[in-house]
Enzyme design. Structure first.
Site, PDB file in Angstrom:
ATOM      1  N   HIS A 123     -16.476   8.683  -0.280  1.00 38.55           N
ATOM      2  CA  HIS A 123     -15.889   7.649   0.583  1.00 38.55           C
ATOM      3  C   HIS A 123     -16.186   6.240   0.085  1.00 38.55           C
ATOM      4  O   HIS A 123     -17.278   5.710   0.268  1.00 38.55           O
ATOM      5  CB  HIS A 123     -16.356   7.782   2.033  1.00 38.55           C
ATOM      6  CG  HIS A 123     -15.509   6.924   2.942  1.00 38.55           C
ATOM      7  ND1 HIS A 123     -15.823   5.617   3.251  1.00 38.55           N
ATOM      8  CD2 HIS A 123     -14.349   7.186   3.585  1.00 38.55           C
ATOM      9  CE1 HIS A 123     -14.894   5.115   4.047  1.00 38.55           C
ATOM     10  NE2 HIS A 123     -13.975   6.046   4.258  1.00 38.55           N
ATOM     11  N   ASP A 181      -5.247  -5.993  -0.048  1.00 38.16           N
ATOM     12  CA  ASP A 181      -5.974  -4.736   0.141  1.00 38.16           C
ATOM     13  C   ASP A 181      -5.102  -3.859   1.031  1.00 38.16           C
ATOM     14  O   ASP A 181      -4.934  -4.142   2.215  1.00 38.16           O
ATOM     15  CB  ASP A 181      -7.330  -5.005   0.797  1.00 38.16           C
ATOM     16  CG  ASP A 181      -8.187  -3.753   0.928  1.00 38.16           C
ATOM     17  OD1 ASP A 181      -7.683  -2.651   0.647  1.00 38.16           O
ATOM     18  OD2 ASP A 181      -9.362  -3.887   1.326  1.00 38.16           O
ATOM     19  N   MET A 182      -4.541  -2.796   0.464  1.00 41.70           N
ATOM     20  CA  MET A 182      -3.574  -2.003   1.219  1.00 41.70           C
ATOM     21  C   MET A 182      -3.647  -0.533   0.840  1.00 41.70           C
ATOM     22  O   MET A 182      -4.048  -0.179  -0.269  1.00 41.70           O
ATOM     23  CB  MET A 182      -2.159  -2.514   0.968  1.00 41.70           C
ATOM     24  CG  MET A 182      -1.752  -2.516  -0.497  1.00 41.70           C
ATOM     25  SD  MET A 182      -0.029  -2.896  -0.789  1.00 41.70           S
ATOM     26  CE  MET A 182       0.728  -1.310  -0.415  1.00 41.70           C
ATOM     27  N   ALA A 183      -3.294   0.306   1.792  1.00 40.24           N
ATOM     28  CA  ALA A 183      -3.190   1.737   1.530  1.00 40.24           C
ATOM     29  C   ALA A 183      -1.740   2.071   1.215  1.00 40.24           C
ATOM     30  O   ALA A 183      -0.835   1.247   1.412  1.00 40.24           O
ATOM     31  CB  ALA A 183      -3.666   2.538   2.730  1.00 40.24           C
ATOM     32  N   LYS A 231       8.341   5.431  -2.369  1.00 37.83           N
ATOM     33  CA  LYS A 231       7.558   4.405  -3.072  1.00 37.83           C
ATOM     34  C   LYS A 231       6.067   4.601  -2.821  1.00 37.83           C
ATOM     35  O   LYS A 231       5.261   4.602  -3.753  1.00 37.83           O
ATOM     36  CB  LYS A 231       8.001   3.015  -2.617  1.00 37.83           C
ATOM     37  CG  LYS A 231       9.432   2.664  -2.999  1.00 37.83           C
ATOM     38  CD  LYS A 231       9.813   1.278  -2.505  1.00 37.83           C
ATOM     39  CE  LYS A 231      11.251   0.942  -2.875  1.00 37.83           C
ATOM     40  NZ  LYS A 231      11.649  -0.401  -2.382  1.00 37.83           N
ATOM     41  N   GLY A 312      -5.207 -12.138   2.474  1.00 34.96           N
ATOM     42  CA  GLY A 312      -6.632 -12.419   2.527  1.00 34.96           C
ATOM     43  C   GLY A 312      -7.001 -13.711   3.221  1.00 34.96           C
ATOM     44  O   GLY A 312      -8.173 -13.938   3.537  1.00 34.96           O
TER      45      GLY A 312
END
Length: 353
Positions: A123, A181-183, A231, A312
């Protein structure tokens, strides 16, 4: 009528010391406990509560069950100055990726660009922290993570790929760093659980049942769907190749094989550091970054929007605010932390009592 428990506000340094003490009592060495706590507090200050101090009890469980290694033997191997692989030996993600970020910076100072692959961690936490750690040194940071499949893939029935995130941090001079910062998922698993607890429907196209059928019912939803359909799922698969396959520790193929060990929890990552000085003037670079961000913020504001923001910016402002007023700790999280403290014999900060 009973009063609803109030949210506590705890100074960041006190909260960090408390979390570090819990993790140390849970088995981590003092340095690794502090490093892990720092990542949690960083996320909590920026409003990334899903990866903040609420993660402490889960990490204590990972340590207690031996899923996370409390005393990992971290080893770097390298055949070229610009790249290395860190065998994390099941170290908690904050321990492994913090070491990898520092190693990437050290190497990039001499080579202009350097990458460090992380093999076999547990993790990774908020990966924005690690690329921000790189940006604090004046370099550009990029990060990719691959984990256990828990998200749909376009055209596949059931969970196929992971909600693998990416992060990019770019230093500036007068602005807060740009931090993307992305999933690769439309929504986080935590949001599905939250909707289930609150009894509120999920957005259309955000989640699916076990067989991959899209649903807005949080009681039926068990996995998120990829961001942007093909995508997002394609990006997740690419990140598996750029991390797991690259460091010789495939997750995807093993997970979908007949080997029971293929479903043993693990994650892999790749961090890249880029030194702007290798491309010209580092001072000119940050000045131009500032000009770019300033230009964006000077564009006309759309009707109904409260402003123009770059990635950010708002989380950095929130971090400043929470640094001054304290980090909010919800009643449920406070209860879990204090229960862990009682079990481990750790003193609870006054603000949490």
């Amino acid at each position: 009528m009973t009063d609803t428990p109030a949210t506590s506000f705890v100074p960041a340094d006190e909260l960090g010391a408390f979390c570090a003490a819990l993790l140390q009592q849970g088995g981590l060495g003092a340095e690794h406990a502090r490093t892990t706590a720092d990542v949690f507090v960083w996320a909590a200050r920026r409003g990334i509560d899903s990866h903040g101090i609420a993660r402490v009890p889960a990490y204590l469980e990972l340590l207690a069950k031996g899923i996370a290694n409390a005393a990992p033997d971290l080893r770097f191997t390298s055949t070229t100055p610009a790249a290395a692989v860190l065998d994390a030996d099941r170290a908690p993600g904050p321990v492994a990726l913090s070491a990898a970020a520092d190693e990437a910076v050290r190497r990039a100072r001499g080579t202009g660009i350097a990458s460090v692959g992380v093999r076999g961690t547990v993790h990774t936490g908020a990966i924005g922290y690690y690329v921000s750690r790189i940006a604090e040194q004046g370099l550009v940071g990029l990060g990719f993570v691959a984990g256990m499949p828990n998200m749909g893939y376009t055209g596949v029935k059931g969970a196929a790929v992971a909600t693998s995130p990416l992060a990019v941090a770019v230093p500036a001079r007068d602005h807060a760093p740009l931090l993307l910062d992305m999933a690769t998922a439309t929504v986080a698993l935590g949001r599905i659980k939250q909707a289930r607890a609150n009894g509120t429907p999920l957005p259309p196209g955000a989640a699916a049942t076990a067989d991959g059928t899209p649903t807005t019912d949080p009681e039926l939803a068990v996995m998120p769907l990829p961001l942007g359909g093909a995508k997002g799922s394609g990006m997740s698969l690419a990140f598996e190749v750029l991390t797991s396959v690259l460091v010789g520790a495939p997750i995807f193929a093993a997970f979908h094989s007949d080997d029971p060990q293929g479903r043993r929890h693990r994650q892999n990552a790749l961090l890249i550091a880029v030194d702007p000085a290798a491309f010209g003037s580092a001072d000119a670079f940050v000045a131009d970054v500032d000009a770019t961000l300033g230009t964006l913020k000077g564009l006309p504001v759309a009707d109904g929007a409260d402003g123009v923001y770059y990635p950010g910016e708002r989380s950095a402002a929130l971090a400043e605010q929470r640094g001054a007023s304290g980090i909010p700790v919800a009643p449920k999280v406070r209860r879990e932390l204090t229960e862990s403290a009682a079990r481990l014999g750790v003193e609870v900060p006054t603000a949490l009592r």
